[in-house]
Write an enzyme that holds these catalytic residues in place. Structure first.
Site, PDB file in Angstrom:
ATOM      1  N   HIS A  55     -12.029  -1.234  -4.060  1.00 17.56           N
ATOM      2  CA  HIS A  55     -10.632  -1.366  -3.636  1.00 17.56           C
ATOM      3  C   HIS A  55     -10.543  -1.501  -2.115  1.00 17.56           C
ATOM      4  O   HIS A  55      -9.850  -2.381  -1.591  1.00 17.56           O
ATOM      5  CB  HIS A  55      -9.846  -0.136  -4.109  1.00 17.56           C
ATOM      6  CG  HIS A  55      -8.494  -0.013  -3.502  1.00 17.56           C
ATOM      7  ND1 HIS A  55      -7.353  -0.471  -4.127  1.00 17.56           N
ATOM      8  CD2 HIS A  55      -8.080   0.519  -2.318  1.00 17.56           C
ATOM      9  CE1 HIS A  55      -6.308  -0.230  -3.359  1.00 17.56           C
ATOM     10  NE2 HIS A  55      -6.721   0.376  -2.246  1.00 17.56           N
ATOM     11  N   GLU A  56     -11.252  -0.635  -1.379  1.00 20.70           N
ATOM     12  CA  GLU A  56     -11.200  -0.679   0.091  1.00 20.70           C
ATOM     13  C   GLU A  56     -11.766  -1.989   0.630  1.00 20.70           C
ATOM     14  O   GLU A  56     -11.221  -2.565   1.576  1.00 20.70           O
ATOM     15  CB  GLU A  56     -11.980   0.508   0.677  1.00 20.70           C
ATOM     16  CG  GLU A  56     -11.380   1.870   0.360  1.00 20.70           C
ATOM     17  CD  GLU A  56      -9.965   2.018   0.887  1.00 20.70           C
ATOM     18  OE1 GLU A  56      -9.663   1.454   1.959  1.00 20.70           O
ATOM     19  OE2 GLU A  56      -9.151   2.687   0.228  1.00 20.70           O
ATOM     20  N   HIS A  79      -9.344  -4.803   0.643  1.00 20.91           N
ATOM     21  CA  HIS A  79      -8.472  -4.899   1.819  1.00 20.91           C
ATOM     22  C   HIS A  79      -9.109  -5.793   2.890  1.00 20.91           C
ATOM     23  O   HIS A  79      -8.425  -6.575   3.551  1.00 20.91           O
ATOM     24  CB  HIS A  79      -8.216  -3.503   2.406  1.00 20.91           C
ATOM     25  CG  HIS A  79      -7.259  -2.681   1.605  1.00 20.91           C
ATOM     26  ND1 HIS A  79      -6.011  -3.140   1.243  1.00 20.91           N
ATOM     27  CD2 HIS A  79      -7.349  -1.420   1.106  1.00 20.91           C
ATOM     28  CE1 HIS A  79      -5.372  -2.210   0.555  1.00 20.91           C
ATOM     29  NE2 HIS A  79      -6.170  -1.157   0.449  1.00 20.91           N
ATOM     30  N   GLU A  96      -1.941  -2.951  -1.695  1.00 24.76           N
ATOM     31  CA  GLU A  96      -2.638  -1.999  -2.569  1.00 24.76           C
ATOM     32  C   GLU A  96      -2.855  -2.589  -3.956  1.00 24.76           C
ATOM     33  O   GLU A  96      -3.930  -2.442  -4.543  1.00 24.76           O
ATOM     34  CB  GLU A  96      -1.854  -0.688  -2.660  1.00 24.76           C
ATOM     35  CG  GLU A  96      -1.835   0.121  -1.380  1.00 24.76           C
ATOM     36  CD  GLU A  96      -3.229   0.437  -0.883  1.00 24.76           C
ATOM     37  OE1 GLU A  96      -4.060   0.881  -1.699  1.00 24.76           O
ATOM     38  OE2 GLU A  96      -3.491   0.234   0.308  1.00 24.76           O
TER      39      GLU A  96
END
Length: 427
Positions: free
Chosen positions: A335-336, A339, A367
């Site tokens: 997920h990070e 970004h 997100e």
């Protein structure tokens, strides 16, 4: 006639009084709006006493109640601290606190041999006194939040001595950065002419980028211990995942966040080809000091630097198992890294020069996009369980008032994220 007379009187007021009144009116309007939103959310905390049916399979009633009580306590604290802050600011304006502090700064400069022509020097003394006043008046609130609320709900790991030492260190480091930067900014404003605001904006943008670059390497280690993630399966899998999306990973660190709090987190930093990943030890189920008793039962060797205070930590967390399994850690990192891959970091820096509400709206969208990216990496199932586990570890309340959530939450509520993941979750 009375209304028109009042309007005429308002227009005839000196400009500085009009501005003064407008500042107070705006400040209280914002405060009342924020309070209104907070009360809406507080009503959710008070009335939602049972696990919603849609969360029945992922959250037990005990965790739900702990989360609800924690958020209620935080809401009460936020109300009183916010009210105090607003009243304090109003009294400072009404009784001339800012002009008084400026005159006091001038007297201190005079004692040191600097006359009125040294405006930048006086401004720095003013800034130092203002931040000192703010630190001292905020200290009781910070103490209460740490040693009453966070302690009550099992998150605080600090002693009073550690807290005070940390507070002093933060103040000193802040001044070492704030005063030189402010002096340069004031000098730019002084010599910038008609276009000073453009030069000042460019300067603050450059300073922001520099601070982002050096923070994790030179500032954060002043407060917390960073150690390289040991060689092993987790590190290998992180490197493989980073390589698969061309993320220029150079190092993976574990930060000892458990000496401060049992809240968990993960982030990456760095520019260009020098990216690093930082994992909180509280995020790692096999590494967290808070799981020492579990580590020992499984045959893992405890870290030497934790041996002296392990009993104290155990007593505080009451054998609370915390953190994520390696697969779930990888999903969180997926997920990070989403970004980064989707350019969210740069977009956030640009948007932050606009309005904070726009940033909140955009951040929520980011997100969902980062979750979707982790899903593409094949981590949907693990991210699903990791989000539940992190929400449980941090006592996040899964139910939110829609208006409060829209205005304040940069991350979508847990339930919305789980529903988005569930649509294509691997089975």
């Amino acid at each position: 006639m009375g209304m028109w007379a009042s309007l005429d009187a308002l227009w005839e007021m000196p400009a500085e009084k009009c501005i003064f009144g407008a500042v107070l009116l705006f400040s209280w309007t914002v405060y009342l709006w924020e309070t209104f939103l907070a009360q809406r959310q507080r009503r959710i905390y008070k009335t939602t006493t049972h696990v919603p049916p849609e969360l029945g399979q992922i959250m037990d009633s005990e965790t739900f109640e702990k989360s609800r009580l924690y958020q209620l306590d935080k809401s009460t604290f936020s109300f009183w601290s916010g009210l105090y802050s607003e009243i304090e600011g109003t009294l400072i304006l009404l009784f001339g606190g800012i002009p008084y502090l400026w005159r006091l700064s001038g007297r201190f400069c005079g004692y040191a041999g600097f006359g009125p022509e040294y405006e930048i020097t006086q401004s720095l003394v003013f800034l130092l006194l203002a931040t000192l006043f703010s630190a001292l008046t905020g200290l009781p609130w910070s103490l209460y939040n740490t040693f009453v609320i966070e302690e009550k709900h099992g998150f605080n790991q600090q002693t009073l001595g550690f807290f005070m030492k940390d507070a002093i260190k933060k103040f000193v480091v802040t001044q070492c950065i704030l005063l030189p930067v402010s002096s340069l900014l004031l000098y730019i404003i002084k010599i910038g002419g008609d276009y000073f605001f453009i030069y000042a904006w460019l300067f603050t943008l450059v300073v922001s980028l520099v601070l982002v670059t050096i923070y994790a390497d030179y500032i954060a280690p002043l407060f917390d211990k960073f150690t390289p993630l040991p060689e092993g399966k987790l590190k290998e899998e992180i490197e493989v995942m980073a390589k698969s999306i061309d993320f220029p990973l150079t190092k993976v660190y574990v930060v000892e966040g458990s000496k401060r709090s049992s809240h968990s987190n993960a982030y990456f930093y760095g520019f260009f080809k020098n990216k690093r990943i930082v994992l909180f030890d509280t995020l790692l189920e096999e590494y967290s000091v808070l799981n020492k008793d579990i580590q020992e039962d499984s045959g893992m060797e405890p870290r030497k630097e934790d041996e002296g205070n392990s009993e104290e930590i155990k007593a505080k967390v009451k054998n609370k198992k915390q953190g994520c399994k390696n697969e779930e850690v990888l999903a969180v990192l997926g997920h990070e890294l989403g970004h980064w891959k989707l350019g969210h970091t740069v977009k956030n820096i640009i948007i932050s020069q606009v309005l904070s509400f726009c940033l909140t709206v955009l951040s929520r969208r980011f997100e969902f996009q980062a979750d979707a990216f982790a899903k593409k990496l094949g981590k949907a199932k693990d991210l699903y369980s990791a989000l539940i586990k992190l929400n449980k570890d941090n006592l996040g309340f899964p139910v939110s008032d829609w208006l409060f959530s829209m205005w304040h939450y940069s991350h979508p509520p847990l339930l919305e994220r789980l529903q988005a993941l569930k649509s294509t979750k691997q089975h």
